[in-house]
Design an enzyme around this catalytic site. Structure first.
Site, PDB file in Angstrom:
ATOM      1  N   HIS A  37      -2.149  -2.030  -9.692  1.00 48.08           N
ATOM      2  CA  HIS A  37      -3.119  -1.503  -8.837  1.00 48.08           C
ATOM      3  C   HIS A  37      -4.375  -2.521  -8.955  1.00 48.08           C
ATOM      4  O   HIS A  37      -4.968  -2.964 -10.023  1.00 48.08           O
ATOM      5  CB  HIS A  37      -3.613  -0.105  -9.231  1.00 48.08           C
ATOM      6  CG  HIS A  37      -4.189   0.822  -8.193  1.00 48.08           C
ATOM      7  ND1 HIS A  37      -5.379   0.711  -7.975  1.00 48.08           N
ATOM      8  CD2 HIS A  37      -3.671   1.523  -7.453  1.00 48.08           C
ATOM      9  CE1 HIS A  37      -5.635   1.314  -6.943  1.00 48.08           C
ATOM     10  NE2 HIS A  37      -4.757   1.834  -6.515  1.00 48.08           N
ATOM     11  N   HIS A  70       0.806  -1.132  -0.028  1.00 48.09           N
ATOM     12  CA  HIS A  70      -0.059  -0.127  -0.101  1.00 48.09           C
ATOM     13  C   HIS A  70       1.089   1.380   0.074  1.00 48.09           C
ATOM     14  O   HIS A  70       1.824   1.159  -0.957  1.00 48.09           O
ATOM     15  CB  HIS A  70      -0.908  -0.071   1.278  1.00 48.09           C
ATOM     16  CG  HIS A  70      -1.998   0.939   1.095  1.00 48.09           C
ATOM     17  ND1 HIS A  70      -2.421   1.824   0.284  1.00 48.09           N
ATOM     18  CD2 HIS A  70      -2.948   1.083   2.326  1.00 48.09           C
ATOM     19  CE1 HIS A  70      -3.592   2.431   0.398  1.00 48.09           C
ATOM     20  NE2 HIS A  70      -3.857   2.016   1.822  1.00 48.09           N
ATOM     21  N   ASP A  91       2.641   5.752  -6.264  1.00 42.64           N
ATOM     22  CA  ASP A  91       3.903   5.649  -5.700  1.00 42.64           C
ATOM     23  C   ASP A  91       5.068   5.386  -6.481  1.00 42.64           C
ATOM     24  O   ASP A  91       6.208   5.553  -5.906  1.00 42.64           O
ATOM     25  CB  ASP A  91       3.753   4.263  -4.509  1.00 42.64           C
ATOM     26  CG  ASP A  91       3.003   4.448  -3.735  1.00 42.64           C
ATOM     27  OD1 ASP A  91       2.650   5.633  -2.992  1.00 42.64           O
ATOM     28  OD2 ASP A  91       2.164   3.653  -3.502  1.00 42.64           O
TER      29      ASP A  91
HETATM   30  N1  CMC Z   1       5.202  -6.440 -10.349  1.00 38.19           N
HETATM   31  C1  CMC Z   1       5.157  -7.771 -10.842  1.00 38.19           C
HETATM   32  N2  CMC Z   1       3.851  -8.645 -11.162  1.00 38.19           N
HETATM   33  C2  CMC Z   1       2.948  -8.099 -10.553  1.00 38.19           C
HETATM   34  C3  CMC Z   1       3.080  -6.668  -9.791  1.00 38.19           C
HETATM   35  C4  CMC Z   1       3.981  -5.983  -9.600  1.00 38.19           C
HETATM   36  N3  CMC Z   1       4.029  -4.667  -9.126  1.00 38.19           N
HETATM   37  N4  CMC Z   1       1.579  -6.513  -9.449  1.00 38.19           N
HETATM   38  C5  CMC Z   1       0.790  -7.473  -9.989  1.00 38.19           C
HETATM   39  N5  CMC Z   1       1.608  -8.349 -10.550  1.00 38.19           N
HETATM   40  C6  CMC Z   1       1.062  -9.473 -11.104  1.00 38.19           C
HETATM   41  C7  CMC Z   1       0.818 -10.869 -10.012  1.00 38.19           C
HETATM   42  O1  CMC Z   1       2.013 -11.349  -9.654  1.00 38.19           O
HETATM   43  C8  CMC Z   1      -0.412 -11.340 -10.681  1.00 38.19           C
HETATM   44  O2  CMC Z   1       0.469 -12.281 -11.585  1.00 38.19           O
HETATM   45  P1  CMC Z   1      -0.297 -13.711 -11.976  1.00 38.19           P
HETATM   46  O3  CMC Z   1      -1.752 -13.551 -12.474  1.00 38.19           O
HETATM   47  O4  CMC Z   1       0.581 -14.327 -12.859  1.00 38.19           O
HETATM   48  O5  CMC Z   1      -0.412 -14.437 -10.622  1.00 38.19           O
HETATM   49  C9  CMC Z   1      -1.073 -10.286 -11.580  1.00 38.19           C
HETATM   50  O6  CMC Z   1      -0.189  -9.410 -11.839  1.00 38.19           O
HETATM   51  C10 CMC Z   1      -2.139  -9.701 -10.719  1.00 38.19           C
HETATM   52  O7  CMC Z   1      -1.783  -9.313  -9.520  1.00 38.19           O
HETATM   53  P2  CMC Z   1      -2.376  -9.401  -8.080  1.00 38.19           P
HETATM   54  O8  CMC Z   1      -1.501  -9.612  -7.036  1.00 38.19           O
HETATM   55  O9  CMC Z   1      -3.611 -10.521  -8.183  1.00 38.19           O
HETATM   56  O10 CMC Z   1      -3.035  -7.975  -8.226  1.00 38.19           O
HETATM   57  P3  CMC Z   1      -3.811  -7.238  -6.850  1.00 38.19           P
HETATM   58  O11 CMC Z   1      -5.003  -6.425  -7.097  1.00 38.19           O
HETATM   59  O12 CMC Z   1      -4.140  -8.137  -5.540  1.00 38.19           O
HETATM   60  O13 CMC Z   1      -2.597  -6.421  -6.158  1.00 38.19           O
HETATM   61  C11 CMC Z   1      -1.035  -4.561  -5.713  1.00 38.19           C
HETATM   62  C12 CMC Z   1      -2.468  -4.975  -6.392  1.00 38.19           C
HETATM   63  C13 CMC Z   1      -0.998  -3.183  -5.866  1.00 38.19           C
HETATM   64  C14 CMC Z   1      -1.023  -4.969  -4.368  1.00 38.19           C
HETATM   65  C15 CMC Z   1       0.053  -5.135  -6.551  1.00 38.19           C
HETATM   66  O14 CMC Z   1       0.074  -4.886  -7.859  1.00 38.19           O
HETATM   67  C16 CMC Z   1       1.391  -4.882  -6.005  1.00 38.19           C
HETATM   68  O15 CMC Z   1       2.002  -5.699  -5.025  1.00 38.19           O
HETATM   69  N6  CMC Z   1       2.249  -3.900  -6.341  1.00 38.19           N
HETATM   70  C17 CMC Z   1       3.382  -3.495  -5.915  1.00 38.19           C
HETATM   71  C18 CMC Z   1       3.273  -2.475  -5.053  1.00 38.19           C
HETATM   72  C19 CMC Z   1       2.697  -1.288  -5.002  1.00 38.19           C
HETATM   73  O16 CMC Z   1       3.226  -0.448  -5.943  1.00 38.19           O
HETATM   74  N7  CMC Z   1       1.754  -0.721  -4.165  1.00 38.19           N
HETATM   75  C20 CMC Z   1       1.016   0.529  -4.447  1.00 38.19           C
HETATM   76  C21 CMC Z   1      -0.325   0.468  -4.992  1.00 38.19           C
HETATM   77  S1  CMC Z   1      -0.992   2.080  -5.339  1.00 38.19           S
HETATM   78  C22 CMC Z   1      -0.958   3.037  -3.981  1.00 38.19           C
HETATM   79  C23 CMC Z   1      -1.592   2.492  -2.721  1.00 38.19           C
HETATM   80  O17 CMC Z   1      -2.548   1.687  -2.817  1.00 38.19           O
HETATM   81  O18 CMC Z   1      -1.000   2.981  -1.628  1.00 38.19           O
END
Ligand code: CMC
Length: 435
Positions: A307, A268, A363
């Site tokens: 996201h 987050h 971010d």
């Molecule tokens: N790098 C590489 N792969 C990723 C990333 C990433 N940053 N984010 C998601 N994926 C992949 C994930 O591994 C999955 O792949 P597969 O379908 O092969 O299993 C696919 O994309 C879908 O991801 P998810 O984990 O199901 O998506 P989610 O909606 O549960 O998670 C998230 C969203 C923001 C937590 C995630 O994208 C993430 O961890 N990003 C990195 C951390 C980040 O930048 N967070 C800030 C978010 S925006 C501001 C805020 O909320 O504060």
């Protein structure tokens, strides 16, 4: 207009149910009538991580994740960032309309009146170890304010709610600045109420021996824009925590502290700190391709990418990129920007990221600006928490005023043992012997 209902057949019993559809949703409680017999509790939905569950009705923030749209109270984020100040936007989020000049003037005066923190809270802060993480200090100190204002427990009293909302918005920059100065071992600087909200924050961060601090107007405006962009983002993890904790009628200080704790996680708001660590690890533009390949092979994530809601470019990231250029005119270019731009370019063209619709989020670039302004990465999430306090409070107020809301309490699907007898202590097998 077509019939706004769903007809569901329960194949376990052959019974058919007609459920009303409102705003594209059905009421989860309407499923409860679907039972296999009188002993059956009734059907529920199973939605770990709330992937497809609306937990409230809200009129504050609108996001269209597929089209990259973000609006506060109907106003596009781009227009608010260009034409308004953060305190104007704070008023908008809390009241639903932009303020008139007279309303804005009295709102600013009201906030300024509450910028000081109690000297005992200052002493509380000095008790932290010299290298305490500023976000940990921030969370604890916001919670501790609850002890200074015991009347804050009366959350159903609108006048008290209003008072605590103003206090929190006024005091979070002061607490944040003290957390920063504590780490550096510098004396805390009292608020200067002749300055604007962002200028005063810069004053409390950076004033040294000079009798009066004068903020660089470009940096003060950049900070104000960053505050606007971070002010609210509908039902994200920390806002959900704010609503959930607040639903038990806990006071707003401990509720904001809980929301800030949720924000601190690396998935987050803690992501902005992690982005800088990642850029440090990459080291130079030549190493970007290898880093992306490592992520694709399942080793870590690209921090600042992806996201839950945006499946398009985060509109805030676009404004932040523009703001970065203004800041760099003053501070000089952050060398990390070249690595970030190369990373973004490769990721946006790569099939792995394209297929998963992973774009830079808010971010990704914010940390590069904060670092250019002189902040240590450990402060980045605190800088996110200051403006998000307004969003948390607007959502908290809306939740309390919503007659449909009750204490937040999800159901579970129980997967444990059936009833069993306690084995006498001497006869129990150690855990390691159990398969
Ligand atoms: N790098 C590489 N792969 C990723 C990333 C990433 N940053 N984010 C998601 N994926 C992949 C994930 O591994 C999955 O792949 P597969 O379908 O092969 O299993 C696919 O994309 C879908 O991801 P998810 O984990 O199901 O998506 P989610 O909606 O549960 O998670 C998230 C969203 C923001 C937590 C995630 O994208 C993430 O961890 N990003 C990195 C951390 C980040 O930048 N967070 C800030 C978010 S925006 C501001 C805020 O909320 O504060």
């Amino acid at each position: 207009m077509a019939d706004q209902t769903f007809t569901i057949t329960d194949n376990r019993t052959g019974q058919t149910f007609t459920l009303p559809v409102t705003d594209g949703t059905i009421r989860a409680m309407d499923l409860r009538q679907m039972k296999t017999g009188p002993e059956d509790f009734g059907a529920m939905t199973y939605d770990p991580a709330f992937l497809n569950t609306a937990s409230c009705r809200s009129a504050i923030t609108f996001i269209d994740g597929d089209r990259g749209i973000l609006r506060y109270r109907g106003y596009p984020i781009e227009e608010l960032a260009e034409k308004c100040s953060f305190l104007e936007v704070a008023w908008l989020l809390l009241h639903g309309e932009l303020p008139t000049q007279a309303e804005l003037d009295s709102w600013i005066a009201e906030v300024k009146h509450h910028t000081m923190i109690h000297e005992t809270t200052k002493k509380f802060l000095t008790g932290f170890r010299y290298n305490a993480h500023p976000m940990t200090m921030f969370i604890s100190t916001v919670a501790a304010l609850s002890s200074v204002y015991p009347e804050c427990k009366h959350v159903l009293d609108p006048a008290i709610r209003r008072q605590e909302i103003v206090r929190l918005i006024a005091k979070v920059p002061t607490i944040a600045a003290y957390c920063y100065r504590h780490q550096l071992g510098f004396p805390y600087v009292y608020p200067d109420n002749e300055l604007s909200y962002p200028e005063n924050f810069l004053n409390m961060l950076w004033r040294m021996a000079e009798p009066k601090y004068s903020a660089n107007p470009v940096l003060a405006r950049a900070l104000d824009i960053l505050f606007i962009l971070h002010a609210d983002h509908e039902q994200n993890c920390s806002t959900n925590v704010m609503r959930c904790v607040g639903s038990s009628q806990a006071d707003p200080y401990v509720s904001v502290a809980a929301a800030a704790a949720a924000l601190s996680g690396p998935l987050h708001g803690g992501a902005n700190e992690e982005v800088l660590r990642m850029l440090d690890e990459i080291g130079s533009v030549e190493n970007v391709r290898a880093y992306v390949d490592k992520v694709k092979s399942g080793h870590g994530k690209l921090m600042g990418f992806g996201h839950r809601v945006y499946k398009n470019y985060d509109p805030r990231a676009r404004i932040i990129k523009w703001t970065a250029e203004q800041v760099f005119e003053v501070t000089g270019r952050n060398p990390k920007l070249e690595i970030a731009l190369a990373l973004e370019k490769i990721a946006l063209e790569d099939e792995y990221f394209v297929k998963r619709k992973l774009y830079p989020n808010v971010d990704f670039y914010s940390g590069i600006i904060y670092q250019a302004m002189g902040f240590d990465p450990a402060m980045f999430t605190v800088l996110f928490a200051i403006p998000r306090t307004v969003g948390w409070l607007a959502q908290w107020q809306e939740m309390i005023q919503d007659p449909e809301q009750k204490i937040s309490r999800p159901r579970q699907v129980y997967t444990g043992y059936d009833a069993r007898k306690v084995v006498p202590l001497a006869e129990r097998a150690p855990l390691t012997m159990k398969a």
